[in-house]
Design an enzyme around this catalytic site. Sequence first.
Site, PDB file in Angstrom:
ATOM      1  N   LEU A   1       0.823  -1.218   0.000  1.00  0.00           N
ATOM      2  CA  LEU A   1       0.000   0.000   0.000  1.00  0.00           C
ATOM      3  C   LEU A   1       0.857   1.269   0.000  1.00  0.00           C
ATOM      4  CD1 LEU A   1      -2.855  -1.032   2.487  1.00  0.00           C
ATOM      5  CD2 LEU A   1      -2.879  -1.118   0.000  1.00  0.00           C
TER       6      LEU A   1
ATOM      7  N   SER B   1       3.497   2.215   1.873  1.00  0.00           N
ATOM      8  CA  SER B   1       3.827   2.857   3.153  1.00  0.00           C
ATOM      9  C   SER B   1       5.237   3.442   3.129  1.00  0.00           C
ATOM     10  CB  SER B   1       3.647   1.892   4.323  1.00  0.00           C
ATOM     11  OG  SER B   1       4.696   0.971   4.370  1.00  0.00           O
TER      12      SER B   1
ATOM     13  N   ASP C   1       4.750   4.928  -6.755  1.00  0.00           N
ATOM     14  CA  ASP C   1       4.373   5.083  -5.340  1.00  0.00           C
ATOM     15  C   ASP C   1       4.744   6.474  -4.823  1.00  0.00           C
ATOM     16  OD1 ASP C   1       3.805   2.455  -5.723  1.00  0.00           O
ATOM     17  OD2 ASP C   1       4.820   1.725  -3.929  1.00  0.00           O
TER      18      ASP C   1
END
Length: 318
Positions: free
Chosen positions: A103, A105, A150
């Site tokens: 996800l 992080s 990301d």
Amino acid sequence: MTTASAPGKIILFGEHAVVSGAMALGGAIDLRASVSVQDRAGCIVVTADDLMLQGFSLDLQSGRLSSPEAAYATRYISAVLREFDAHDVEVRIRSSLPASAGLGSSAAIVVAAVMAVSSHQGCSLTLKEIAALSFRLERQVQDGLASPTDTALATYGGYLKISSEISPLDLPPLELVVGYTGVPHNTKSEVEKVQKLKKRYQDLFDHIFQAIGSISLRAVPLIKDQNGAEIGELMNINHGLLEAIGVSSRELCELVYACRGAGGALGAKITGAGGGGCMIAIPGPAGKGPLMTAIKQAKGRPFVAKTGAEGVRLEREE
Ligand code: MEV
């Protein structure tokens, strides 16, 4: 004290196919990591004390590490502190994103740290500079393996279309339920596995990746129209293709089928590299409640996440 926060991300469609040039679609989510920096004479201390990182505190100068979670988060913070030659500071990390779940992080932590540390030093970087520097630092810490997606999503927020280049898309928020298997994902090994299989079945994989790229393209107007039913159908098709290329697992499938069954989801799929990590589901008419219950019953950890979230930002001074 200077605090910045940045969002995590999910890949909605197109993972793995994007590595071979097909289109993927990613969205920033409203689960965030925040990094606070304050002056503290004579040391560099990093602390993280929330559930996701399981509290730790360490002194970078003495080199004492209290847990693997400490090592994970501080590698990124150390890289940022070195880049800005920052001393005499205390850095505090808070995150509602599970680590190693796909996800984003680590990207959220790096991006928030770059903004917090640079602002604390009185230097104002543009978003483009933050995205470029964060990508370089994340890649450096991860031994050359990081996609710019990301860090771009953590910086700019919203949605990104990813193909030969990365461009923003103006789309409304989409409410999803994310199910974390609890099994850490390993992007590098999943990408290598897929690329190896692709070499043996080149003709088949060409068709599969082309189909996945078409799914990403079709999804854009459906998200614009908030057409949950058809977005869900595309998720189911995309999931089948991800199974075909070998990145599913029993844990992921159990969550996907629990969501489509008792959870009443309009559609569900793996998100990210697969092998472990997370899946996503789009709620049906009964809403998020049954989905959350179905994921828990299938031994997963559910989160509600809204895509299209705001990118990195400075938080109010405390
Ligand atoms: C991982 O989140 C998505 C992959 O397509 C890898 C990448 O694009 O870097 C599997």
